[in-house]
Scaffold this motif. Structure first.
Motif, PDB file in Angstrom:
ATOM      1  N   LEU A 169       0.828  -1.207   0.000  1.00 58.13           N
ATOM      2  CA  LEU A 169       0.000   0.000   0.000  1.00 58.13           C
ATOM      3  C   LEU A 169       0.862   1.258   0.000  1.00 58.13           C
ATOM      4  N   ASP A 170       1.961   1.230   0.744  1.00 52.03           N
ATOM      5  CA  ASP A 170       2.887   2.366   0.733  1.00 52.03           C
ATOM      6  C   ASP A 170       3.416   2.606  -0.683  1.00 52.03           C
TER       7      ASP A 170
ATOM      8  N   GLU B 207       0.635   3.989  -2.965  1.00 52.75           N
ATOM      9  CA  GLU B 207       0.315   5.377  -2.616  1.00 52.75           C
ATOM     10  C   GLU B 207       1.310   6.340  -3.245  1.00 52.75           C
TER      11      GLU B 207
ATOM     12  N   VAL C  35      -9.115  -0.580   1.887  1.00 53.81           N
ATOM     13  CA  VAL C  35      -7.991   0.347   2.029  1.00 53.81           C
ATOM     14  C   VAL C  35      -8.397   1.488   2.945  1.00 53.81           C
TER      15      VAL C  35
ATOM     16  N   SER D 273      -8.731   4.915   3.934  1.00 51.31           N
ATOM     17  CA  SER D 273      -8.649   6.159   3.165  1.00 51.31           C
ATOM     18  C   SER D 273      -7.909   7.269   3.896  1.00 51.31           C
TER      19      SER D 273
ATOM     20  N   LEU E 240      -5.102   6.647   5.814  1.00 48.10           N
ATOM     21  CA  LEU E 240      -3.679   6.333   5.663  1.00 48.10           C
ATOM     22  C   LEU E 240      -3.247   6.343   4.206  1.00 48.10           C
ATOM     23  N   TYR E 241      -4.141   5.914   3.320  1.00 44.29           N
ATOM     24  CA  TYR E 241      -3.813   5.760   1.905  1.00 44.29           C
ATOM     25  C   TYR E 241      -4.897   6.395   1.032  1.00 44.29           C
TER      26      TYR E 241
ATOM     27  N   ARG F 218      -4.893   8.260  -1.714  1.00 43.17           N
ATOM     28  CA  ARG F 218      -4.771   8.129  -3.169  1.00 43.17           C
ATOM     29  C   ARG F 218      -5.115   6.701  -3.603  1.00 43.17           C
ATOM     30  N   THR F 219      -4.626   5.723  -2.852  1.00 46.48           N
ATOM     31  CA  THR F 219      -4.896   4.327  -3.199  1.00 46.48           C
ATOM     32  C   THR F 219      -6.365   3.981  -3.022  1.00 46.48           C
TER      33      THR F 219
END
Length: 226
Positions: A141-142, A145, A180, A182, A184-185, A187-188
């Motif tokens: 995920l990092d 992103e 996911v 939202s 923390l991430y 854009r993803t």
């Protein structure tokens, strides 16, 4: 001649193939296969009885990456595997990332929260789920992103195999309410939601969610530990 995809769209690999075909304007027939199902045609198309498999007229092949490569070559427009060398390499890289790294984590989570307890009636490993969510998913995920472009598409600022492959494991996890974050991430999360909203994904996701619900839904983490 009918195009048949063998498998279940709860599998990210099968869903990838079906969505890819739909984005090509094709409407393959889906035949349930795997886990002892499928019959002679499936076994002829997939010698090791792994889903997905494809039958297109007299041609048969298995493995999701081989299937989408075949479909893209036979049905040229719109091309979903780019021709430009760098873009093509990137699309294949994301496909491989999804098939190996993402699905390695996703299969542990989905398998223990749904397949083992609800389908196979076997105990699940809550510790393995916690480890996958803690150690395997965050680096992926990092990475996403940091690389998702403003266009909302991973390669060439348009839908390609890269987006279909990456979005598919998230769809499977969404069926058991693993989504996911939202915060923390952001854009993803927005990227996944946009790809899943496409008609090619949305109808399949709705059926998959209904199938999971009909079988009792995911086992809660605390129950999985029992």
């Amino acid at each position: 001649m009918r195009m048949i995809v063998f498998g279940s769209t709860l599998s990210p690999y099968v869903r990838k193939c079906v969505v890819f075909a739909h984005e090509k304007g094709l409407a393959p027939e889906l035949k349930l296969a795997g886990m002892g199902r499928g019959g002679p045609e499936f076994e002829a198309a997939s010698p090791f009885r792994k889903m997905p498999a494809l039958k297109d007229g007299d041609f048969m092949i298995s493995d999701s990456s081989a299937i989408v490569a075949y479909i893209d070559a036979k049905y040229a427009e719109p091309n979903l595997i780019p021709e430009e060398p760098c873009a093509r390499a990137r699309a294949i890289w994301f496909d491989e990332m999804a098939d190996t790294l993402m699905n390695a984590a996703g299969s542990v989570i989905f398998g223990n929260r749904f397949v083992l307890p609800r389908v196979l009636k076997q105990p699940c490993d809550h510790g393995a789920v916690e480890a996958a969510e803690r150690d395997q998913l965050p680096p992926l995920l990092d990475y996403l992103e940091g690389v998702i472009p403003e266009s909302g598409f991973l390669v060439e600022d348009r839908l390609t195999l890269a987006d279909i492959a990456i979005a598919s494991p998230f769809a499977t996890l969404g069926c058991i309410d693993v989504t996911v974050d939202s915060k923390l991430y952001p854009r993803t999360a927005a990227y996944v939601a946009a790809i899943h909203a496409r008609p090619s994904f949305a109808a399949i996701i709705a059926k998959d969610r209904a199938a999971v619900k009909a079988m009792g839904g995911p086992v809660p983490p605390e129950a999985a530990a029992a």
